[in-house]
Design an enzyme around this catalytic site. Structure first.
Site, mmCIF file in Angstrom:
data_model
loop_
_atom_site.group_PDB
_atom_site.id
_atom_site.type_symbol
_atom_site.label_atom_id
_atom_site.label_comp_id
_atom_site.label_asym_id
_atom_site.label_seq_id
_atom_site.Cartn_x
_atom_site.Cartn_y
_atom_site.Cartn_z
ATOM 1 N N GLU A 127 31.655 33.928 35.904
ATOM 2 C CA GLU A 127 32.479 33.086 35.041
ATOM 3 C C GLU A 127 32.043 31.636 35.249
ATOM 4 O OE1 GLU A 127 36.976 31.325 35.101
ATOM 5 O OE2 GLU A 127 36.783 33.462 35.554
ATOM 6 N N LYS A 167 45.485 36.651 33.290
ATOM 7 C CA LYS A 167 44.978 36.148 34.564
ATOM 8 C C LYS A 167 46.161 35.620 35.371
ATOM 9 C CE LYS A 167 42.267 32.227 36.323
ATOM 10 N NZ LYS A 167 41.290 31.173 35.974
#
Length: 212
Positions: A41, A130
């Protein structure tokens, strides 16, 4: 589990990468991938994040699962998608931004902490919620969220390390985000790629043990 989450679930660990230059981001990513963690990421706190994403995909193709993090504007979502990012991650869930992220067609992961925030993210249709910063509640908090949200795809980020990785998955994580314990800031600054590779190998070994 949605087919859109097949790659995220298979990858298991997403390295949250924050670097001061694109070159350091690429070197760190290579060390992480060598160590066995293939989810990267690239955060927008890294200069020229789209170029880093594009280069990693050119180098590794489907062998790495590459996306963009710290997406805070619609423009960033578009830039990341145009660079080939497979997933987009935002630290929070703002309706307008989330809709812009969803419009790209990429897998969308947005941040939440409370049950109300989780409900808001799910209502908007994100692929993954998340849970951030997950260190505040630990695996037990993630497990508690499973009560009202048994089917929600939850990804804890913050406070995840090789020693507690199994606890997070036992609590119901679909995948985990790993920041400082993996893409360590001090090691990045020192360009200690061997250390970052070792950290990645520890995460990869812990994930393999969970799946054994």
């Amino acid at each position: 589990m949605s087919d859109r989450l097949t790659r995220a679930r298979a990858t298991g660990v997403l390295a949250v990468l924050r670097a001061s230059t694109p070159e350091l981001a690429l070197e760190a990513s290579e060390a992480i991938i060598r160590g066995g963690v293939t989810g990267i990421e690239v955060t927008f706190s890294t200069p020229d994040a789209p170029a880093v994403i594009r280069e990693l995909i050119a180098r590794h193709g489907d062998a790495a699962y590459v996306g963009a993090g710290t997406v805070t504007t619609a423009e960033q979502a578009t830039l990341a998608a145009d660079a080939g990012a497979e997933f987009l991650v935002s630290p929070g869930t703002l309706p307008h931004l989330t809709r812009s992220m969803l419009d790209t067609g990429r897998v969308v992961m947005t941040g939440a902490m409370t049950p109300t925030e989780v409900m808001g993210a799910l209502e908007l249709g994100v692929d993954v919620v998340k849970i951030f910063p997950a260190s505040l509640g630990g695996p037990s908090y993630l497990g508690a969220l499973r009560g009202p949200f048994p089917e929600a795809p939850l990804m804890p980020t913050g406070g995840v390390n090789p020693d507690n990785l199994a606890d997070w998955f036992a609590a119901g994580a679909v995948a985990v985000g790993a920041g400082g314990d993996l893409a360590n800031g001090a090691s990045l600054k020192a360009q200690d790629w061997a250390d970052i590779e070792k950290r990645s190998a520890r995460f990869a070994a812990a994930l393999a043990a969970v799946r054994a």
